[in-house]
Motif scaffolding. Structure first.
Motif, mmCIF file in Angstrom:
data_model
loop_
_atom_site.group_PDB
_atom_site.id
_atom_site.type_symbol
_atom_site.label_atom_id
_atom_site.label_comp_id
_atom_site.label_asym_id
_atom_site.label_seq_id
_atom_site.Cartn_x
_atom_site.Cartn_y
_atom_site.Cartn_z
ATOM 1 N N ARG A 67 39.042 29.812 48.240
ATOM 2 C CA ARG A 67 38.812 30.579 46.971
ATOM 3 C C ARG A 67 37.882 29.840 46.289
ATOM 4 N NH1 ARG A 67 44.334 32.428 47.775
ATOM 5 N NH2 ARG A 67 44.148 34.676 48.525
ATOM 6 N N GLU A 68 36.986 30.539 45.573
ATOM 7 C CA GLU A 68 36.400 30.044 44.618
ATOM 8 C C GLU A 68 35.234 28.963 45.051
ATOM 9 O OE1 GLU A 68 35.789 31.327 41.426
ATOM 10 O OE2 GLU A 68 37.342 32.848 42.035
ATOM 11 N N ARG A 107 39.829 39.379 40.870
ATOM 12 C CA ARG A 107 39.054 38.409 39.695
ATOM 13 C C ARG A 107 38.261 37.322 40.602
ATOM 14 N NH1 ARG A 107 39.903 39.695 34.780
ATOM 15 N NH2 ARG A 107 37.642 38.991 34.430
ATOM 16 N N GLN A 108 38.509 37.205 41.799
ATOM 17 C CA GLN A 108 37.923 36.054 42.507
ATOM 18 C C GLN A 108 36.436 36.386 42.705
ATOM 19 O OE1 GLN A 108 40.374 35.719 46.288
ATOM 20 N NE2 GLN A 108 38.541 35.120 47.316
ATOM 21 N N VAL A 122 27.850 35.225 38.365
ATOM 22 C CA VAL A 122 29.159 35.187 39.156
ATOM 23 C C VAL A 122 29.736 36.535 39.119
ATOM 24 C CG1 VAL A 122 31.203 34.090 39.938
ATOM 25 C CG2 VAL A 122 29.369 32.775 38.773
ATOM 26 N N GLU A 177 32.153 39.220 40.576
ATOM 27 C CA GLU A 177 33.935 39.233 41.233
ATOM 28 C C GLU A 177 34.124 40.491 42.099
ATOM 29 O OE1 GLU A 177 35.719 37.045 37.349
ATOM 30 O OE2 GLU A 177 36.149 39.216 37.646
ATOM 31 N N ARG A 193 31.747 37.816 36.043
ATOM 32 C CA ARG A 193 32.517 36.845 35.037
ATOM 33 C C ARG A 193 31.854 36.197 34.273
ATOM 34 N NH1 ARG A 193 34.591 32.435 39.178
ATOM 35 N NH2 ARG A 193 36.012 34.266 39.628
ATOM 36 N N GLY A 194 30.282 35.850 34.481
ATOM 37 C CA GLY A 194 29.356 35.176 33.602
ATOM 38 C C GLY A 194 28.430 34.397 34.261
ATOM 39 N N ALA A 250 38.968 42.990 27.261
ATOM 40 C CA ALA A 250 37.957 43.319 28.193
ATOM 41 C C ALA A 250 36.487 42.729 27.471
ATOM 42 C CB ALA A 250 37.947 44.866 28.633
ATOM 43 N N ARG A 251 35.550 42.575 28.178
ATOM 44 C CA ARG A 251 34.204 42.107 27.712
ATOM 45 C C ARG A 251 33.246 42.981 28.252
ATOM 46 N NH1 ARG A 251 33.194 36.368 30.283
ATOM 47 N NH2 ARG A 251 33.380 37.811 32.151
#
Lengths: 1221, 69
Positions: free
Chosen positions: A60-61, A148-149, A167, A169, A403-404, A426-427
């Motif tokens: 993961r990640e 959210r991965q 990134v 998700e 994610r950013g 939330a964004r």
């Protein structure tokens, strides 16, 4: 959370794929030219890859990079990375190695999954898919995926000079993909073409859309993502139903004739750039599809808004529509900022912001969106139609928000801001895109709030390119923006202030080593200073127009180019120049291209590079690496690349004393000569006009030196039990006699005719004769006549040039200084034969057998009864295509991306079809066969004849016909290596002596640097009078004239056609050219033409005479049958079996007859054997020829057979016998 | 994109996933966001974020939240 989408928890893409695979393991999951995978197999592969990656610590990640070409392995690798829990990072195969490495390092990827381990360091260990598949366990459990991965990282251009790794998700990409499945109504029967390169995030839905709904991921041709013709062909061939394209490509696709044939296509998705309704109309004119315009930045998981194009809209920008799925839009008036205003900021933002969110499922459909949240758009008083011109900046919220930026908290915090309307915490993403509200509530794209531009769908931050330019030591300051380049295509342009004048020309090359191709400006213009705004920023509006016309001249004035290129362009440089002229439609000579001219600056586009690679590949026979071609721009650079591509397998020298093979083309001429010994049909005349004062002795010396230089001029041909072989006589051992002929101007043609009046004995060298013909004028004519087995038209030009140079040097009292040929002809022959392996040949012959099966024969009205045996008597009429017609047709060809050859061939095919009434035609055409630059200076025979079968539809337009013929040529020339004789044997085992096999007309375009040079009128006149030979029924040779038109000669068999028929055909050619030039949309079958004065058609001759029954002596038959069985390696063959049908070839037949001659001491002619090619018949003929043989029914030795049985036809000649000097 | 954006005062805000962003210093952050305690000019806030936000992964995606495999 009102939604029609499945709840997000389990509905993530890896799980949805696994569910599909479990339910339908046998359904096709990947269909590609390189292979197919079922869902079960794909799952198996993905689990293996996941297991292998997990074993290396991926989880993961963690980030796993990917550099795998499109196809099953790519799909398996993507899923494998996901099942391992990791996220994927696509690498750009066309980016410079340094950039690939930087990307891997920036993302912290721990491994790179590759196809093959590359020669350069990728920044992390590279693992081939094959290795992972071998190592991994197919029972590897899939790691559960979290919403959210991270799913993938995609790098986009960054304004500060560093690319940004976005990134995304799993929840985000699943939301977008599932919306697409629903909105497009994808079902397992759909065929979505996966053609978008993975470095574009939008490739994601082309892959996972099908895989979550049980449909296959479909791949087409390798160039489908870059080349419109390849894309159209892929859509048709793969019967694709859905395709996604950026508008730049859609514009080109809409012009592809083959698009009309893509009848399965139902949906076209456009994204990445603004889409215009005019373009949509053009698409709908060609195919019946729905068109979607989707919009979104990578930071919002591909797309956030979508609009289904309404065919009622005929002009203007197509809206980007409404939010899709659960995406939400906050449109903030320009000048405001959410969460960052002064006193009134939030109020103002809140009051005026247009907030919009779509319904899941129905979103984007017909405006079924509704405002959400406390500050609903309608209530917030945003301007209605009256304020339609008001600009808003788009903020996007919803599940798609990424994610950013990988490893970049600062830029992430700047652009991903709190979403006051979304769920708690939330964004939303500040896109920097400007929009207008439309009266119907949708949005329309209105540009950027910052400098970011899109070029061919690729997001480019000019700041990144400027930073890269300013990193060059000589660049003081730089500005970059997108401009409309030549051809109306949007391109990147740069302006630079440099400390060393002249540096600008070198900057694109500098950038190509550092940036991906899309970020490299097509042109860099040197400026003294950058214009500034009052606030000190670059004022882009005041930048001067980029200079497209003036090609950079690096080193100009230093004399460096001149000295370096004193020897003229290299073979590679010539090939690049020719390819550019074809692609860019540049006139042949004016203005001349230089080696430092820049492809992009001259109007070339990266979308043309696939075609360029194909053209260079065709010319050189080399595999031109597309990725490296992307990093070159000048003639010099591309020629160097081409030269490197050829370094792999040099032509090796045969060992001293090795048996010397003949080339396939030579074998053909040898066989033809056996069938028609010493025929004057296969001659190669070389005409060299010299000043009359040059002494004959000097000319003779020059001829002797030429013969000494070229082995092939000293070669004779012989046969033994192993077959045919060549013998090269040492220099000085071949007698060269220069005949002196003194005559009058009127008699020159007769003198030439005398030289061309007979053939050669191929068993004796030299296979040439030379005469110096003086007519009392200021010039004398050196006529060298070779047998065609010595060389082709290309060789005749080499020899002419060389003879001229030698004579000049010797006449000056010097010695000719000519470089030794780089390759010996016999070595080239050995290489060529080794290249044509049995597998390659079998493949190509299979194609020809299928393509040419049951090809009809061509007969024009007015044809006389075909004599039982084809004669070679011929004549010719003049053909003239005026410049106006020719130029219009050639321009049409350029727009279709094809060559003058294809356009003119199409014209010929249409003229023949219109005259004969038959649209299924075969045309013979020469192929130079000099597939390596080293072969370009070799005197020898490389020419092959390729048969093109055109089956044009009479209701097709000329433009469509050109596209169809282009396809035919591409397919055929890809199989040019199969020797004509082998093709003829494979397709038509039995020969008909009355006609050339496979085709009865020839087409050649000379003067293009490949087949021959433009013939001189005087030489044509002489040869026309002196050498009346018809190579087949009809043969058209065209050459370009300086005025832009084409001249030509239409040669015809005088046994079959009267001059009137040929003249009518020539007129028809000219009439058709004029009609199609005026309107290429005219249907080729019904465009009206003046009627020709064709002679009445007469039916062809009756059936061939019956062969005599034969009784033979058993002993003789046994010997002959033994030879036949041995040669064909078929011990069970019977005496009545047809030698040719059983796999015999002309060459094997020659060997059989050689064996017969050895055994019985009598020579049976090839033509007699071909008449009845069975062992029984051959044995009977041997009996007839033996002095005291038993009586056969055939009677006496001479003149007792019907003519049809005695004389066989020459098979096809080796292509046009070039008549130019 | 207003010219005076650089002069405004912002606050650094953070949500439950420990994601950071900027917000107008004089406004309440939206639901789910809380002030981190730092405020200042835009550049200062970003500098602060660079110092405190080392891992842009949301909490729920960090290995500690899942437990390592």
């Amino acid at each position: 959370m009102d939604t029609l989408l499945p709840p997000l928890g389990p509905a993530l893409l890896p799980g949805l794929f696994l569910a599909r695979a479990a339910a339908h393991p046998d359904a096709p999951a990947v269909l590609a030219p390189s292979g197919a995978l079922s869902y079960g197999e794909l799952e198996d592969s993905a689990r293996r890859i996941a297991g292998a990656l997990g074993g290396m610590g991926a989880g993961r990640e963690s980030v796993v990079a990917l550099l795998v070409p499109p196809g099953p392995d790519l799909v398996a690798a993507l899923l494998g990375i996901w099942l391992a829990g990791a996220c994927y990072l696509p690498l750009d195969p066309f980016a410079p190695p340094a950039r690939q490495r930087e990307t891997v390092l920036a993302a912290g990827a721990r491994a790179v999954v590759v196809d093959e381990v590359p020669g350069h360091d990728l920044g992390a260990p590279a693992h081939p898919v094959a290795e992972l598949l071998a190592v991994g366990d197919p029972r590897t459990p899939a790691l559960p995926t979290g919403e959210r991965q991270a799913a993938y990282v995609i790098f986009t251009s960054g304004s500060t000079g560093t690319p940004k790794g976005v990134v995304v998700e799993h929840a985000g990409i699943a939301h977008r993909v599932l919306w697409g499945v629903e909105a497009l109504g994808l079902t397992p029967r759909d065929r979505v073409l996966q053609k978008t390169p993975l470095t574009f995030d939008a490739a994601g839905w082309e892959l996972f859309g099908p895989l979550v709904c049980g449909a296959p991921v479909v791949y087409g041709r390798p160039g489908a993502g870059r080349d419109p013709a390849e894309l159209a062909a892929s859509l048709r061939e793969q019967r694709a139903t859905v395709v996604q394209v950026v508008p730049t490509m859609l514009r080109l696709l809409a012009a592809e004739p083959e698009l009309s044939a893509c009848t399965e296509l139902r949906t076209v998705c456009s994204a990445g750039e603004p889409l215009g309704a005019e373009l949509c109309r053009r698409v709908l004119d060609r195919v019946d599809v729905e068109i979607w315009n989707t919009y979104g930045p990578t930071e919002c998981s591909i797309d956030a808004l979508a609009h289904r194009y309404d065919p009622a809209q005929t002009a203007g920008p197509v809206p980007i529509g409404r939010p899709l799925g659960r995406s939400r839009v906050v449109a903030v008036p320009v000048g405001s900022e959410v969460g960052g205003e002064g006193d009134a900021a939030c109020d103002s933002g809140a009051a005026e912001a247009a907030r919009d969110a779509g319904h899941a499922g129905a979103a984007g459909d017909t405006g079924a969106t509704r405002p959400t949240g406390a500050l609903s758009g309608d209530a917030a008083g945003f301007p209605g139609p009256a304020g339609a011109d008001r600009l808003y900046e788009l903020y996007l919220g919803g599940p798609g928000v990424a994610r950013g930026y990988h490893g970049d908290p600062v830029r992430t915090a700047e652009r991903f801001v709190p979403d006051p309307e979304g769920p708690p915490g939330a964004r939303m993403f500040r896109t920097g895109d400007l929009v207008r509200r439309r009266p119907d509530g949708g949005y329309e794209f209105a540009g950027r709030a910052d400098q970011q531009v899109k070029v061919n769908g690729v997001r480019v931050e000019p700041g990144e390119v400027e930073a890269a330019l300013e990193a060059h030591p000589a660049v003081v300051a730089a500005a970059v923006r997108a401009v409309e380049g030549p051809g109306g295509i949007r391109r990147l342009a740069a302006w630079a202030v440099v400390s060393a004048p002249g540096t600008a020309a070198a900057l694109p090359a500098y950038l190509r080593d550092r940036l991906p191709p899309a970020l490299v400006p097509a042109v860099v213009t040197e400026v003294a200073a950058l214009p500034r705004t009052s606030s000190g920023k670059t004022d882009h509006r005041r930048l001067p127009a980029p200079d497209w016309s003036g090609a950079p001249r690096a080193g100009a004035g230093t004399g460096e180019n001149a000295s370096e290129d004193a020897g003229g362009p290299t073979a590679e440089q010539r090939m690049v120049l020719d390819a550019w002229r074809t692609l860019l439609g540049l006139p042949a000579a004016d203005p001349p291209l230089t080696l430092d001219d820049d492809f992009f600056r001259l109007g070339g586009h990266s979308l043309q590079l696939t075609r360029l690679a194909a053209l260079l590949g065709q010319a050189s026979g080399r595999d031109v690496p597309l990725a490296e071609l992307h990093r070159t721009a000048t003639v010099r650079e591309q020629a160097e690349l081409l030269a490197r591509a050829g370094k792999a397998a040099p032509v090796a020298a045969l060992a001293e004393g090795a048996r010397l093979p003949l080339s396939h083309a030579q074998e053909r001429f040898w066989v033809l000569d056996r069938m028609n010994p010493r025929s004057r049909e296969y001659l190669l005349p070389i005409l060299v006009w010299l000043p009359a004062e040059v002494p004959a002795a000097v000319v003779e010396d020059a001829v002797e030196r030429t013969v000494a230089r070229h082995e092939v001029l000293r070669t004779r041909y012989a046969m033994d039990g192993e077959g045919l072989f060549a013998v090269v006589e040492p220099p000085g051992h071949v007698p060269v006699v220069l005949r002196r002929v003194d005559t009058s101007p009127e008699q020159v043609a007769d003198a030439v005719a005398e030289q061309l009046g007979s053939g050669f004995d191929l068993a004796a060298a030299p296979l040439l004769r030379a005469a110096l013909i003086r007519d009392g004028g200021a010039e004398q004519l050196l006529l060298v006549v070779c047998h065609h087995i010595v060389g082709d038209g290309w060789s005749s030009h080499l020899l002419e040039r060389e003879l001229r140079a030698s004579v000049a040097a010797l006449a000056d009292g010097g010695v000719p200084d000519l470089p030794a040929p780089a390759v010996r002809y016999t070595d080239a022959v050995a290489w060529q034969r080794a290249e044509l392996t049995a597998d390659v040949l079998a493949d190509q012959l299979a194609y020809w057998r299928k393509t040419l099966a049951d090809a009809p024969e061509l007969e024009l009205p007015g044809m006389r009864p075909r004599p039982a045996v084809r004669g070679i008597e011929g004549d010719a009429v003049v053909v003239d295509l005026p410049a106006a017609s020719a130029e219009a047709l050639l321009a049409l060809g350029r727009r279709a991306g094809t060559t003058p050859y294809v356009v003119l061939l199409t014209l010929w095919a249409v003229a023949l079809a219109r005259t004969s009434g038959a649209w299924d035609l075969t045309v013979g055409t020469p192929h130079a066969g000099r597939t390596r630059p080293e072969l370009h200076d070799v005197v020898g025979l490389f020419l092959n004849t390729v048969v093109l079968r055109t089956q044009l539809a009479p209701d097709a337009t000329f433009a469509e016909a050109v596209a169809a013929v282009d396809g035919v040529c591409r397919e055929a020339f890809a199989r040019h290596a199969a020797p004509f004789e082998a093709v003829a044997d494979a397709v038509l085992p039995a020969r008909d002596p009355s006609r050339t096999p496979l085709f009865q007309n020839l087409f050649a375009l000379v003067g293009d640097g490949m087949i021959g040079q433009v013939p001189r009128e005087r030489d044509l006149g002489i040869l026309g009078r002196a050498w009346k030979v018809a190579r087949t029924d009809l043969a058209l040779t065209l050459w370009p004239r300086p005025d832009g038109g084409y001249g030509g000669a239409l040669e015809f068999s005088t046994e079959l056609y009267g001059t009137a028929v040929a003249a009518d055909l020539a007129t028809r050619l000219r009439d058709l050219a004029a009609r199609f030039a005026a309107d290429p949309r005219l249907p080729i079958g019904s465009v009206t033409l003046p009627t020709t004065a064709a002679e009445a058609a007469e039916s062809a001759a009756g059936t061939a005479a019956e062969g005599p029954d034969v009784e033979v002596d058993d002993g003789r038959l046994e010997t002959v049958l033994g030879l036949v069985r041995e040669l064909l390696e078929q011990p069970a063959l019977g005496p009545g079996d047809d030698f040719m049908a059983a796999g015999g070839t002309s060459l094997l037949a020659a060997r059989l007859l050689w064996g017969v001659q050895n055994a019985f001491g009598v020579e049976v002619s090839m033509r007699a054997f071909f008449d009845r090619p069975t062992a029984a018949d051959l044995a009977a003929r041997v009996g007839d020829l033996l002095p005291a043989g038993p009586p056969g029914t055939g009677g006496e030795e001479d003149g007792r057979e019907p003519v049809a049985a005695l004389v066989d036809s020459p098979a096809a000649p080796g292509g046009p016998t070039e008549r130019d000097a | 994109m207003s010219e005076s954006a650089a002069d405004r005062t912002y606050q650094v805000v953070v949500n439950d996933e420990e994601q950071f962003s900027l917000w107008d210093a004089r406004r309440e952050p939206p639901a789910g966001w809380r002030p981190s305690g730092f405020s200042g000019g835009r550049e200062q806030c970003l500098e602060h974020i660079a110092g405190v936000w080392k891992d842009i992964r949301p909490c729920s995606a960090r290995p500690s939240a899942d437990g390592r495999r």
